[in-house]
Design a protein around this motif. Structure first.
Motif, PDB file in Angstrom:
ATOM      1  N   ALA A  76      33.716  55.496  38.121  1.00 12.16           N
ATOM      2  CA  ALA A  76      35.019  55.705  38.753  1.00 12.16           C
ATOM      3  C   ALA A  76      35.145  54.883  40.026  1.00 12.16           C
ATOM      4  CB  ALA A  76      35.208  57.192  39.060  1.00 12.16           C
ATOM      5  N   ILE A  77      34.109  54.903  40.844  1.00 13.63           N
ATOM      6  CA  ILE A  77      34.135  54.150  42.103  1.00 13.63           C
ATOM      7  C   ILE A  77      34.165  52.648  41.845  1.00 13.63           C
ATOM      8  CG2 ILE A  77      32.780  53.602  44.159  1.00 13.63           C
ATOM      9  CD1 ILE A  77      31.792  56.498  44.125  1.00 13.63           C
ATOM     10  N   ALA A  78      33.317  52.185  40.904  1.00  9.32           N
ATOM     11  CA  ALA A  78      33.242  50.754  40.608  1.00  9.32           C
ATOM     12  C   ALA A  78      34.561  50.233  40.043  1.00  9.32           C
ATOM     13  CB  ALA A  78      32.103  50.484  39.626  1.00  9.32           C
ATOM     14  N   ALA A  79      35.144  50.974  39.091  1.00  6.43           N
ATOM     15  CA  ALA A  79      36.395  50.537  38.466  1.00  6.43           C
ATOM     16  C   ALA A  79      37.545  50.526  39.464  1.00  6.43           C
ATOM     17  CB  ALA A  79      36.730  51.438  37.281  1.00  6.43           C
ATOM     18  N   MET A  80      37.652  51.564  40.292  1.00  2.00           N
ATOM     19  CA  MET A  80      38.728  51.608  41.267  1.00  2.00           C
ATOM     20  C   MET A  80      38.562  50.515  42.319  1.00  2.00           C
ATOM     21  SD  MET A  80      41.555  52.754  42.290  1.00  2.00           S
ATOM     22  CE  MET A  80      41.837  54.190  41.257  1.00  2.00           C
ATOM     23  N   GLY A  81      37.337  50.311  42.785  1.00  2.00           N
ATOM     24  CA  GLY A  81      37.100  49.250  43.760  1.00  2.00           C
ATOM     25  C   GLY A  81      37.456  47.888  43.202  1.00  2.00           C
ATOM     26  N   LEU A  82      37.077  47.646  41.931  1.00  2.00           N
ATOM     27  CA  LEU A  82      37.395  46.368  41.299  1.00  2.00           C
ATOM     28  C   LEU A  82      38.899  46.226  41.106  1.00  2.00           C
ATOM     29  CD1 LEU A  82      35.688  43.997  40.338  1.00  2.00           C
ATOM     30  CD2 LEU A  82      35.716  44.986  38.044  1.00  2.00           C
ATOM     31  N   ALA A  83      39.567  47.323  40.796  1.00  2.86           N
ATOM     32  CA  ALA A  83      41.022  47.290  40.623  1.00  2.86           C
ATOM     33  C   ALA A  83      41.726  46.934  41.928  1.00  2.86           C
ATOM     34  CB  ALA A  83      41.511  48.636  40.110  1.00  2.86           C
ATOM     35  N   PHE A  84      41.271  47.490  43.033  1.00  2.00           N
ATOM     36  CA  PHE A  84      41.858  47.150  44.326  1.00  2.00           C
ATOM     37  C   PHE A  84      41.613  45.686  44.674  1.00  2.00           C
ATOM     38  CE2 PHE A  84      42.311  51.700  45.153  1.00  2.00           C
ATOM     39  CZ  PHE A  84      43.500  51.712  45.871  1.00  2.00           C
ATOM     40  N   HIS A  85      40.420  45.207  44.377  1.00  5.87           N
ATOM     41  CA  HIS A  85      40.112  43.802  44.666  1.00  5.87           C
ATOM     42  C   HIS A  85      40.994  42.888  43.806  1.00  5.87           C
ATOM     43  CE1 HIS A  85      37.292  40.749  46.303  1.00  5.87           C
ATOM     44  NE2 HIS A  85      37.687  40.077  45.240  1.00  5.87           N
ATOM     45  N   LEU A  86      41.140  43.227  42.539  1.00  3.25           N
ATOM     46  CA  LEU A  86      41.938  42.388  41.634  1.00  3.25           C
ATOM     47  C   LEU A  86      43.397  42.344  42.063  1.00  3.25           C
ATOM     48  CD1 LEU A  86      41.676  42.304  37.779  1.00  3.25           C
ATOM     49  CD2 LEU A  86      43.903  42.527  38.857  1.00  3.25           C
ATOM     50  N   THR A  87      43.959  43.506  42.398  1.00  4.08           N
ATOM     51  CA  THR A  87      45.379  43.531  42.747  1.00  4.08           C
ATOM     52  C   THR A  87      45.646  42.926  44.117  1.00  4.08           C
ATOM     53  OG1 THR A  87      45.083  45.814  43.541  1.00  4.08           O
ATOM     54  CG2 THR A  87      45.886  45.527  41.294  1.00  4.08           C
ATOM     55  N   GLU A  88      44.655  42.968  44.995  1.00  3.47           N
ATOM     56  CA  GLU A  88      44.855  42.411  46.327  1.00  3.47           C
ATOM     57  C   GLU A  88      44.640  40.903  46.372  1.00  3.47           C
ATOM     58  OE1 GLU A  88      43.262  42.969  50.957  1.00  3.47           O
ATOM     59  OE2 GLU A  88      42.605  44.331  49.371  1.00  3.47           O
ATOM     60  N   PHE A  89      43.644  40.415  45.627  1.00  3.76           N
ATOM     61  CA  PHE A  89      43.279  38.999  45.717  1.00  3.76           C
ATOM     62  C   PHE A  89      43.580  38.198  44.459  1.00  3.76           C
ATOM     63  CE2 PHE A  89      40.290  41.263  48.545  1.00  3.76           C
ATOM     64  CZ  PHE A  89      40.668  40.693  49.750  1.00  3.76           C
ATOM     65  N   GLY A  90      43.741  38.869  43.310  1.00  4.86           N
ATOM     66  CA  GLY A  90      44.020  38.163  42.060  1.00  4.86           C
ATOM     67  C   GLY A  90      42.850  38.229  41.096  1.00  4.86           C
ATOM     68  N   ALA A  91      43.156  38.218  39.801  1.00  8.67           N
ATOM     69  CA  ALA A  91      42.112  38.285  38.775  1.00  8.67           C
ATOM     70  C   ALA A  91      41.222  37.056  38.793  1.00  8.67           C
ATOM     71  CB  ALA A  91      42.748  38.452  37.395  1.00  8.67           C
ATOM     72  N   ASP A  92      41.749  35.919  39.252  1.00  3.93           N
ATOM     73  CA  ASP A  92      40.934  34.709  39.290  1.00  3.93           C
ATOM     74  C   ASP A  92      39.867  34.756  40.379  1.00  3.93           C
ATOM     75  OD1 ASP A  92      42.826  34.642  41.301  1.00  3.93           O
ATOM     76  OD2 ASP A  92      43.145  32.474  41.178  1.00  3.93           O
ATOM     77  N   ARG A  93      39.857  35.832  41.161  1.00  3.79           N
ATOM     78  CA  ARG A  93      38.811  36.000  42.169  1.00  3.79           C
ATOM     79  C   ARG A  93      37.583  36.720  41.605  1.00  3.79           C
ATOM     80  NH1 ARG A  93      39.397  34.232  47.516  1.00  3.79           N
ATOM     81  NH2 ARG A  93      41.500  33.418  47.799  1.00  3.79           N
ATOM     82  N   LEU A  94      37.627  37.080  40.321  1.00  9.21           N
ATOM     83  CA  LEU A  94      36.477  37.667  39.650  1.00  9.21           C
ATOM     84  C   LEU A  94      35.820  36.567  38.831  1.00  9.21           C
ATOM     85  CD1 LEU A  94      38.264  40.132  40.378  1.00  9.21           C
ATOM     86  CD2 LEU A  94      37.531  41.170  38.229  1.00  9.21           C
ATOM     87  N   GLY A  95      34.556  36.289  39.086  1.00 12.53           N
ATOM     88  CA  GLY A  95      33.927  35.175  38.394  1.00 12.53           C
ATOM     89  C   GLY A  95      32.503  35.445  37.968  1.00 12.53           C
ATOM     90  N   LEU A  96      31.981  34.522  37.143  1.00 12.45           N
ATOM     91  CA  LEU A  96      30.587  34.524  36.719  1.00 12.45           C
ATOM     92  C   LEU A  96      29.961  33.212  37.155  1.00 12.45           C
ATOM     93  CD1 LEU A  96      30.946  35.980  33.099  1.00 12.45           C
ATOM     94  CD2 LEU A  96      30.115  37.171  35.121  1.00 12.45           C
ATOM     95  N   CYS A  97      28.749  33.283  37.645  1.00  9.29           N
ATOM     96  CA  CYS A  97      28.063  32.128  38.218  1.00  9.29           C
ATOM     97  C   CYS A  97      28.033  30.957  37.240  1.00  9.29           C
ATOM     98  CB  CYS A  97      26.645  32.523  38.626  1.00  9.29           C
ATOM     99  SG  CYS A  97      25.762  31.229  39.527  1.00  9.29           S
ATOM    100  N   GLN A  98      28.346  29.761  37.739  1.00 12.82           N
ATOM    101  CA  GLN A  98      28.418  28.563  36.913  1.00 12.82           C
ATOM    102  C   GLN A  98      27.120  27.764  36.902  1.00 12.82           C
ATOM    103  OE1 GLN A  98      31.319  27.895  35.030  1.00 12.82           O
ATOM    104  NE2 GLN A  98      31.581  29.999  35.750  1.00 12.82           N
ATOM    105  N   ALA A  99      26.047  28.318  37.454  1.00 12.82           N
ATOM    106  CA  ALA A  99      24.756  27.625  37.476  1.00 12.82           C
ATOM    107  C   ALA A  99      23.890  28.150  36.332  1.00 12.82           C
ATOM    108  CB  ALA A  99      24.056  27.836  38.816  1.00 12.82           C
ATOM    109  N   PRO A 100      23.838  27.433  35.193  1.00 13.27           N
ATOM    110  CA  PRO A 100      23.035  27.907  34.063  1.00 13.27           C
ATOM    111  C   PRO A 100      21.566  28.057  34.452  1.00 13.27           C
ATOM    112  CG  PRO A 100      24.435  26.044  33.459  1.00 13.27           C
ATOM    113  CD  PRO A 100      24.453  26.137  34.939  1.00 13.27           C
ATOM    114  N   PRO A 101      20.854  29.061  33.922  1.00 10.54           N
ATOM    115  CA  PRO A 101      21.329  30.066  32.964  1.00 10.54           C
ATOM    116  C   PRO A 101      21.920  31.308  33.641  1.00 10.54           C
ATOM    117  CG  PRO A 101      18.997  30.331  33.280  1.00 10.54           C
ATOM    118  CD  PRO A 101      19.400  29.163  34.136  1.00 10.54           C
ATOM    119  N   CYS A 102      22.055  31.298  34.951  1.00  8.40           N
ATOM    120  CA  CYS A 102      22.568  32.461  35.669  1.00  8.40           C
ATOM    121  C   CYS A 102      24.024  32.721  35.295  1.00  8.40           C
ATOM    122  CB  CYS A 102      22.471  32.254  37.175  1.00  8.40           C
ATOM    123  SG  CYS A 102      23.064  33.656  38.149  1.00  8.40           S
ATOM    124  N   ARG A 103      24.326  33.988  35.044  1.00  3.74           N
ATOM    125  CA  ARG A 103      25.712  34.382  34.790  1.00  3.74           C
ATOM    126  C   ARG A 103      26.021  35.646  35.579  1.00  3.74           C
ATOM    127  NH1 ARG A 103      29.425  31.264  33.440  1.00  3.74           N
ATOM    128  NH2 ARG A 103      30.482  32.572  31.894  1.00  3.74           N
TER     129      ARG A 103
END
Length: 216
Positions: free
Chosen positions: A124-151
């Motif tokens: 509940a805490i993780a989902a709500m926190g992520l929802a606030f971050h997404l709506t405040e900054f945008g979905a494109d602010r959620l990412g996965l590391c681009q340095a293989p093999p790290c994701r």
């Protein structure tokens, strides 16, 4: 405490697994409790059963980051909404410090621990926190590391939306790899350039040898 702070709960959980390296640190109830922090009451309620439940939530949170990283914002939002519906939060007004010497409290919103079980509370805490971050900054602010093999997952808080790596270490590793790749390419092009004049000369010589006396 600002609600956007809780988005770090999602990042911490997702990054307990490194799929490309076949590594998973979420294997014991102690690992579950460490995600909460030692001071959390919910951590003390965690049991062995929460290990499997936490892994399930982790997969769903990673799917949110993956969709956002691939530019599929609608899917990211739909996946996150399903978590919000399944794991509702209990918001409360709280105050841990003071505005002035008169003792007036500094009020802010706080997400209370969920009463059912440790997984439900954390999700509940993780989902709500992520929802606030997404709506405040945008979905494109959620990412996965681009340095293989790290994701590993990360939250981009840069001013120009330029973050591509989960850490300075991965950024350095990626830059070094890119530099070496450029040097290899330059060396290959230089080698090809040195071989071309020799090849042209041989071709011209063979052409002269094959020409007829009349042509000469």
């Amino acid at each position: 405490m600002e609600l956007a702070y809780y988005s770090d709960y999602a990042v911490r959980l997702v990054n307990t697994e490194e799929p490309a390296r076949n590594k998973d640190s979420l294997t014991t109830v102690e690992a579950v409790r460490e995600l909460f922090g030692a001071a959390s009451q919910m951590a003390r309620r965690a049991t062995d059963a929460d290990v499997t439940r936490f892994r399930s939530v982790r997969s769903r949170l990673r799917a949110v980051f993956t969709a956002a990283d691939e530019g599929d914002q609608t899917t990211a939002v739909d996946l996150l909404n399903s978590l919000l519906l399944e794991f509702p939060v209990s918001p409360q007004i709280s105050g841990h410090d003071y505005l002035d010497e008169e003792g007036r409290p500094r009020w802010h919103m706080h997400l209370a621990d969920h009463p059912s079980n440790a997984t439900a509370g954390y999700a509940a805490i993780a989902a709500m926190g992520l929802a606030f971050h997404l709506t405040e900054f945008g979905a494109d602010r959620l990412g996965l590391c681009q340095a293989p093999p790290c994701r590993n997952a990360y939250l981009d808080t840069s001013t120009n939306r330029s973050r591509r790596y989960c850490s300075d270490r991965c950024a350095t590793r990626a830059n070094v790899a890119a530099y070496r790749a450029r040097k290899r390419q330059e060396a290959q092009e230089a080698q090809a350039a040195r071989e071309r004049p020799e090849s042209t000369g041989l071709t011209a010589e063979k052409s002269q040898e094959s020409s007829t006396p009349a042509d000469r």
